[in-house]
Structure formats: structure tokens, C-alpha cells
Write an enzyme that holds these catalytic residues in place. Sequence first.
Site, PDB file in Angstrom:
ATOM      1  N   CYS A 128       0.836  -1.211   0.000  1.00  0.00           N
ATOM      2  CA  CYS A 128       0.000   0.000   0.000  1.00  0.00           C
ATOM      3  C   CYS A 128       0.868   1.258   0.000  1.00  0.00           C
ATOM      4  CB  CYS A 128      -0.965  -0.007   1.192  1.00  0.00           C
ATOM      5  SG  CYS A 128      -2.052  -1.432   1.190  1.00  0.00           S
ATOM      6  N   HIS A 172      -3.634  -6.026   0.708  1.00  0.00           N
ATOM      7  CA  HIS A 172      -3.443  -6.313   2.123  1.00  0.00           C
ATOM      8  C   HIS A 172      -4.548  -7.294   2.526  1.00  0.00           C
ATOM      9  CE1 HIS A 172      -6.192  -2.769   2.232  1.00  0.00           C
ATOM     10  NE2 HIS A 172      -6.778  -3.463   3.168  1.00  0.00           N
TER      11      HIS A 172
END
Lengths: 264, 456
Positions: free
Chosen positions: A96, A192
Amino acid sequence: MSERTLNIAHLYPDLLNLYADRGNILTLVQRLRWRGIEAVVHEVTHHDQPRLAAYDLVLLGGGSDREQEIVGAYLAKHKDEFARAIANGLPVLAICGGYQLLGAYYQLPDGRKIPGLDVLDMYTSAGTGLPRLIGNVAIETEYGIVLGFENHGGRTVHHHEPLGKVLHGHGNDGESGFEGVHHMNVWGTYIHGPLLPKNPQFADAVLATALAYAGHSPELEPLADDTEALARRAFLSRRMPDVNLSHLTNDSTTEHAKTTQQPS
Amino acid sequence: MLGIWIGKLVTWLLRMRGMDATSFPGKIALKVSPRLIAWFGKRLERVIVVTGTNGKTTTTSLLAAMMQHEEPVITNHKGANLVQGIATAFLQHTSWTGRLRAKTAVLEVDEATFPRIADSLPIVLIIVTNVFRDQLDRYGELDVTVEKLFTAIRKTDACLVLNADDPICRNLGLRASRKTFYYGMSRDTARTGLRRQMRDGQFCMNCGHELTYDGFWYGQLGLYRCPACDFSRPHPEFIGVYRGKSLTLREQEVPDIELTMPVQGLYNAYNVLAAASGARVAGLWAGPIHEGLADYNPPDGRMQTFDTAAPVTLNLVKNPTGCDSVIQAITSEPGQKLVVIGINDLAADGRDVSWLWDADFELFAEDEEIVSFITSGFRAEDMALRLKYAGVDTSRIRIIEDMDEAVAAAIESAKHQHVPVFAICTYTLLHKTVHNLTAKARENERANAEYRASVS
Ligand SMILES: [Zn+2]
């Protein structure tokens, strides 16, 4: 004491831990421990100096834009050191916000640019008026299908190999059909959920690379990944049924999944 | 007066439309009359404030219910603990001519809001439940909270009722230098060993040395002392002896009072103890304390118990911090138990289940009294995986996707092992599970009645 020890650095857990990076660290540590390999986790906070030479694997997680800006400023001081270490083959897993920080910059919606480590030929832009790219995601990679959740405003463009081809979800920019990056021993991704627990083959590939980098044998004896296989299949069938199960033929966990009956 | 009329008008309009009026009328009234709280303050005789990190809603409800048996009491709606919620509570007890219908208020006040209203009200008593460090305390949030509480206390002449078992409360008491009453659990009920439950070391707020514990209840609550200075747990004036269904309130020179817990769990025992201690200091005798507890209706999913064939205690979880306190509460319960965890990922639950990895399921893995786990919901397998990585042997985990089936299987196996069931679930599983367990409890009652009838 085990013969093989792996030094894992978790960079800025005090600032970048928006998407449960703790789960990624836990997966790496447990999968080593279950094989009798010792893992030392270095939690490098913003008070500490990262000592790249002492690590065999670096994990850079995600945070909010504000936190990312702070981390960007800390990392800027170590730019050259990072570039050299990566050129030497230091394994880095960036997720991310951490993924975005590998590039030249991250341009915020107001036009400001947060400078990155600039170790990859890559940049990210939030664009204006563009929707966030949120949802479950599955990609096809050399490690089988990698799946999880994505939630990012930034659109990332790079000139390296992607981590995988998007089967479901948005990926790097919602258009190219590719997700993440894989260059040298650097992996970057928006996935994630966290990333590693449900993608054990990918976790093991990262570990094997790190072991080799540390000068150890990269040999990893297989683990009983039945629970992982169950979680993968359940997640795909319930949340991404469009991902053709034939994609799973290359998936080493498929056989486990077929033979493991769900207890009832 | 204009603020009151407008506030009452807004309340009336919202009610007409069947809308929630717990905060908004106060917000509007405060816009018109910014000094509204002080205006009400002049017309009240005494205000009791309940504040702290966890348990203030339950403690306030319990104390207000007890006080209600003596005289009319103004109290704020569950969780409406900011200035607008407090103003709304006052508005609801005011006539159109501006006359307050009660002279006493029992208010739940958010720690950050407290300093803003502390000098506007005749506060005679401040109850602090605890000051917990949570997930978000990475940037010294805890210190900020303690300072806010201290600032608020200094603005009043109030007595304090503090949790003796919480070192942070003790620190507040020492610094505030005024009449302070402490409540705490009985020493012999503290658990020893299991030091790992003390995740983050607690540090002495006097000298900075790490505190040592002779025993603990949960989180930082325990028998603490500083090895470097004389900071230690005080001897409490009000001692609680918690035994699952009842709590004995022990005071010097007064007979013990046996209180029936209206809701289960160690952290609720602390709430009952805090409320009863506050009631005692406010001058209540045992009668209204018992009656107040009997009036209390616990909200769904907060250590809600069901008398099923094997008893089930249900808890709602929404985020890692809330989940951690539920995990702590369950592991603090004495005896063996079976644990069911239902995780859904619909919009109201949050579609991203990453938070499971931030919650402290390692505590479950360390608790040897948990005989087995059942995971359920659309993300049952993810939950099983979380437990596996927390260190639970997968042979102790069963996956049953349907929550009703999972609960039925849990009760069946718990019944044979003579252990209770502790269930945790996310929002979209709650109401269905409450419904299911209520039916099962009724069935069980009927079966027991028939059994009794046949043997007599
Ligand atoms: Zn000390």
C-alpha cells in the site's frame, strides 16, 4: 539455537500500520518458526536509524497520506543507502503506502508531491475526482493466485514487471490490468488483508529469497497449509466467484483443499 | 430561554418524525445559547459525573437507576456523552417555562468534553472507571487524556470515586489532593502468573520505573506497586468479591451486601462495583442499590447471557480495540470454556477483515482453559487462519459457516463437557444470534419445567 536466523526489519510500525502489517510479520515469523528457523524482528520506529546492512528482509507497510508524508521525509535521508542495498539484492516487501513510497513521488489530490525513495522507475498520482479503488482482489502471479483486499486512491504507473495480472479487482491503476511490482528482490503491492497469511506460497517465496540473501540455504520444508487452502477457496467462492477455479490449477494449495474436508 | 425553546422545539419536531433526538436538539440549542450548560448548572443541586475509558455508559445507567429510587434524576442517553448530548438530557427534563423537573443529574461525560463543562455544573462527585491505553495510544494519547481529566477535576470541589486497581486512576487520586474513595476487587480474586497478558508494560507515573504486579484482573488492573518509589495500589474503601452471578460489596463496619449482577463478566463487575460505591458515597442504602440493579436492561451483545442447555454469553465486536477488551473479558472468566467466533464481511461489518490481525487473539491462544474454538460467518476460514497464526493448534478449531449451526454445535459439545460457551460476533450476525439464543433459552426453560413436573 537454530543454524539459520533471519533478520526482518519492520519499518515505522509506529507510523505505518494501517492495514494490519502485524499479520504479515506474524506470518513470516511463524512460518519460519514452524520450520525451526529463528526470526529476529527489528521494529524500526521513527526514533531509530534503519541499519539496512543488518537486515535480511525489509517490510514497509501502509499508512494515511499524512503518515506517509512523515515517513517519506525520514526515508529521504536514507535514499542512497536504500538504492545501494536494493541493487545488492536486499529483499523488500512494500505494501500500500509503502509500495507508493518506492517510486519517485506520490502526488496528492491537491497537486502536492510527496517524494519517495525513487528506487523504482515509478510514480503514483491520486488524480482529482477519481474514486478510490476498493474491494476484494485476486491476481495471477508466478506464485499462484495472490488474493486479498485493496483500498487505495493512488494510481501507480511503473516500467518494471508487475507482480501479477488482475483476475478480479482494480490493480495498480484500475486500467492496465496489472497489479504490483516485482523488480530485483523488491515486491510492491496494494494487496493487504493482510497479504501473507492467505498467500502462503508467496510468503514462502519471500522467505526463501531472504534466506538466500542472508547466505543460508533457501530450502523450506513444506508445511500443512490446510487452513490456508480452506480460507483461499472459501474467499474465492464466496467473494470472487468470477475468478475461474481453473486458474487454481497452478495453485499448489489446490490439492490440499480438495482433500481437506471441512469438519462439520 | 430562547435556546431552551428552540431545543425543545427541535426535540418535538424530531420526535414527530420518529427520529432520534439524543444529541441534535442540544446541538441546536447550544448554537443559540452557548452558555446553556451553565444556565442549567445554576438550577441543579448536585451533579455526579461518570468518566473513564471503558464502562462509563453501563456505570452511569446503573447509578442513575439506583438514584432514581430515591428521587427524580436527569441522565444522558446511552453514550450521548459530548456537550450536545448532555444539553439534550437537560432539555428533556425542562418545562417550556424553563423549570427543571429534577435537582440531581448523573451524567456520563467523555474525557475530552469534561474540562469544557466542569466549572459550569455543581459537580459533587466524580467517578473514574479506568483510563485504558488502547490501540490508538501510539502518540501519547493516554497522557493527553489523563491531563484532561486532571484539569477537569481541578475545576470542581467534587469528591472522587476511583478504581484502586488502575494505576492511572491512583495517580489521578494522588495528584488531585481531595477527599477520595477507592473501590477495587478483593485481593484473593486476583490472578497470578499469566504475566504475558500484561502486554504493554505499565510505568510508574511518579518515577517512570516499570511497575511490578502481585496479581491482576485484566489489562492494567491489578495489585501493582513500583519497586523504585512508594507508589502502590491503595487499600480500597469499597471491596468487590466477584463470583460470576453475584458481587459482594464489602465495606468496613457495615454488613456485606450481596448484589445480583444484571450482566455477566469481570468488566461489568467493575461497573457494578463503581456504581454501587458511587451510590454509597452519595448516601444510598442497600435497598435502592438492589432495586437499581434489578431495573437494568443490558444492551444486546454486551456479555449478554442466555440460559441455554450450556450457558452462552454473547459479545459484539466491531474493531480491534473493542475486540481486545472482549477477549480480555472472556479470558478473565474463571474456569474452562468453549469459544465461538462469528465474522461476517458485509457492509455493516466492514468488508475488509484486516482488523482481525490487529486484535489480540494471541490471548486466546495462551489461555489453556479454552477447550476448543468454533469459527463461523462468511469469513469463518479467515478467523480460523488468524487463530492458527496466533498459535492455536488447528485440531482445536472447527469451522462451521452458519452461525446458528455453529452455536448449536457449541452448546451440544459444551453441554457434554459441562463448560459454558462464550460467543463473539460481528454486527450483521448479532441480531440473528440473539434471536436464535433467546428461542433456545426458552426451549431449555420449557424442557426443565417438564423435567421438574415429571419428577415431582
Ligand atoms: Zn515509582
